[in-house]
Design a protein around this motif. Structure first.
Motif, PDB file in Angstrom:
ATOM      1  N   PHE A  34       0.678  -1.308   0.145  1.00 49.62           N
ATOM      2  CA  PHE A  34      -0.155   0.417   0.394  1.00 49.62           C
ATOM      3  C   PHE A  34       0.512   0.943  -0.059  1.00 49.62           C
ATOM      4  CE2 PHE A  34      -2.365   3.168   2.725  1.00 49.62           C
ATOM      5  CZ  PHE A  34      -2.863   3.806   1.833  1.00 49.62           C
ATOM      6  N   PHE A  35       2.034   1.151   0.320  1.00 46.42           N
ATOM      7  CA  PHE A  35       2.980   2.620   0.885  1.00 46.42           C
ATOM      8  C   PHE A  35       3.340   3.029  -0.618  1.00 46.42           C
ATOM      9  CE2 PHE A  35       6.629   3.832   1.416  1.00 46.42           C
ATOM     10  CZ  PHE A  35       6.723   5.770   2.638  1.00 46.42           C
ATOM     11  N   ILE A  36       4.056   1.444  -1.003  1.00 46.59           N
ATOM     12  CA  ILE A  36       4.508   1.572  -2.256  1.00 46.59           C
ATOM     13  C   ILE A  36       3.342   1.896  -3.881  1.00 46.59           C
ATOM     14  CG2 ILE A  36       5.470   0.580  -4.433  1.00 46.59           C
ATOM     15  CD1 ILE A  36       7.217  -1.038  -2.127  1.00 46.59           C
ATOM     16  N   ALA A  37       2.818   1.777  -3.511  1.00 50.97           N
ATOM     17  CA  ALA A  37       1.629   1.812  -4.271  1.00 50.97           C
ATOM     18  C   ALA A  37       1.112   3.596  -4.787  1.00 50.97           C
ATOM     19  CB  ALA A  37       0.258   0.859  -4.471  1.00 50.97           C
ATOM     20  N   THR A  38       1.068   3.805  -3.129  1.00 53.33           N
ATOM     21  CA  THR A  38       0.681   5.536  -2.960  1.00 53.33           C
ATOM     22  C   THR A  38       2.111   6.269  -3.496  1.00 53.33           C
ATOM     23  OG1 THR A  38      -0.904   4.848  -0.509  1.00 53.33           O
ATOM     24  CG2 THR A  38      -0.249   6.713  -1.402  1.00 53.33           C
ATOM     25  N   SER A  39       2.787   5.728  -2.829  1.00 51.21           N
ATOM     26  CA  SER A  39       3.977   6.673  -3.108  1.00 51.21           C
ATOM     27  C   SER A  39       4.609   6.340  -4.441  1.00 51.21           C
ATOM     28  CB  SER A  39       5.446   5.858  -2.810  1.00 51.21           C
ATOM     29  OG  SER A  39       5.115   6.389  -0.787  1.00 51.21           O
ATOM     30  N   LEU A  40       4.332   5.526  -4.725  1.00 52.84           N
ATOM     31  CA  LEU A  40       4.699   5.818  -6.595  1.00 52.84           C
ATOM     32  C   LEU A  40       3.118   6.602  -7.496  1.00 52.84           C
ATOM     33  CD1 LEU A  40       6.203   4.385  -9.241  1.00 52.84           C
ATOM     34  CD2 LEU A  40       4.061   2.836  -9.075  1.00 52.84           C
ATOM     35  N   ALA A  41       2.192   6.367  -7.020  1.00 52.36           N
ATOM     36  CA  ALA A  41       1.158   7.852  -7.429  1.00 52.36           C
ATOM     37  C   ALA A  41       1.165   8.570  -7.353  1.00 52.36           C
ATOM     38  CB  ALA A  41      -0.171   7.141  -6.761  1.00 52.36           C
TER      39      ALA A  41
END
Length: 423
Positions: free
Chosen positions: A233-240
């Protein structure tokens, strides 16, 4: 010996704070005083100093800006500002929706994540008490507060929307009054803005120390171990967030604003690092205005209108986060949202990112509204608490960057020859 630029001072302070925070942890103390308390004290002093500047700086900037804009430009400037904010927020939400559907951070071992939602968790209960009973009606109430019954009370309680509305009206009619008294009043507000700008620059000399305290406290109390279960979740949000800040917004700067994105990043570096450290768009506003005016070369009339409004209603990072968080919780609960339901998430995220900004725990309130709309329990918010502080810092930096892009692009569309366009 040349003086180190402010943004490099802040960057070094952040790096040192991470090292010191990890080394000290939450329990280390000196002379019986916990280091975390010292970090918090230093950070709070800096944050309070920034917040102290908000009301006089925003009021004087908007009134002076409105008086400088005049009636001929007002309709054009206002329309372009609102259109930019609506479009940039929608782009951010769609980027978040795309990334969360591709990565699907809530898929896989969802039972372990769902089991972590203990209803007895004190932190979760405290959070739910803030958002319980909230609904889309809160958005209407926020806009009702746009016209305050007492402007002094609105300013004292940090109700920015009401203060901005009054300042816009005051500046609008001040520009249409030709009396000698009105000219004296205009000189007063312009002088106030100049003095507040000077105070802001003085406060920012202490930014590296304040930023060190804020980051060290966060790292010492949260650490990084708790991120593992929520890593996807952290990676997905950061990437977006990174895609929006380093792909979408630069394209807008290049092709609509006709300015070099790299030069804009350099101009805004101190404000972006401060936004990341404070996790507050409003607290960063004084420095945002200073960077946009002095480093990016946008006129005071344009920036004084666009930036205070943006710090209140333009929340690209927040809107993106709301969408990703709601979709993530739906995935954890095994709910496969249809295209229609995802469209609902997009629209509610767009509305709540604008309307709920004036409510405490704004992002969580907005997410609770989205969860209620698609029929998910509020306990799903418990999943977000572990990573919320760091992601809050990231999305605040994106919010501030979007505001600054709006000021530069709108200035260029209004025919201004900004410094970053000339260089």
């Amino acid at each position: 010996m040349p003086k180190l630029a402010l943004h490099w001072q802040i960057a070094i302070a952040i790096l040192l704070a991470v090292i010191v925070g990890l080394a000290s942890g939450a329990d280390a103390s000196i002379g019986g005083v916990k280091l975390v308390a010292i970090y918090a004290f230093v950070g709070t002093l800096f944050l309070n100093a920034l917040k102290m500047l908000i009301v006089p700086l925003v009021t004087s900037s908007i009134i002076s800006g409105m008086a400088g804009v005049g009636g001929d430009r007002l309709e054009s400037l206002g329309g372009k500002t609102l259109l930019f904010y609506a479009c940039s927020s929608l782009i951010a939400i769609l980027i978040g929706l795309t990334v969360v559907n591709i990565i699907a951070p809530g898929s896989g071992d969802t039972q372990a994540l769902a089991a972590s939602l203990s209803g007895d968790d004190p932190e979760l209960q405290a959070t739910l008490s803030k958002v319980e009973g909230r609904s889309a009606a809160d958005i209407v109430q926020v806009f009702e507060r746009m016209i305050p019954t007492n402007i002094v009370d609105a300013a004292a309680n940090g109700e920015m929307l009401g203060m901005i509305f009054f300042s816009l009206l005051f500046g609008f009619f001040l520009a249409r009054n030709d009396s000698p008294q009105a000219k004296t009043l205009l000189n007063f507000w312009q002088g106030t803005m100049d003095v507040m700008t000077s105070i802001t620059m003085w406060v920012m000399k202490f930014a590296p120390i304040g930023v060190f305290g804020l980051i060290a406290k966060t790292v010492a109390t949260t650490g990084f171990d708790a991120f593992t279960p929520m890593l996807k979740f952290f990676i997905a949000t950061s990437l977006a967030l990174l895609i929006h800040a380093f792909v979408a917004m630069p394209l807008i700067l290049r092709f609509i604003g006709r300015v070099h994105p790299q030069k804009h990043y350099q101009a805004m570096a101190p404000a972006l690092l401060t936004a990341f450290s404070t996790a507050s768009s409003s607290a960063t506003l004084p420095l945002t205005m200073e960077c946009v005016q002095d480093r990016a070369g946008v006129s005071k009339s344009t920036s004084g209108f666009v930036l205070p409004l943006g710090a209140t209603v333009n929340m690209d990072g927040t809107a993106l986060y709301e969408c990703v968080a709601a979709m993530f919780i739906a995935q954890v609960y095994g709910l496969d949202l249809s295209i229609g339901q995802q469209f609902t998430v997009v629209m509610v995220a767009l509305l709540t990112s604008i309307g709920v900004a004036g409510i405490p725990a704004a992002s969580l309130v907005a997410i609770s509204v989205i969860l209620g709309t698609i029929g998910l329990p509020l306990e799903g918010i418990g999943l977000l608490l572990v990573t919320d502080r760091i992601l809050d810092m990231m999305r605040t930096a994106v919010n501030v960057f979007s505001d600054s892009c709006a000021a530069v692009v709108i200035a260029r569309l209004e025919g201004e020859d900004t410094a970053i366009a000339r260089n």
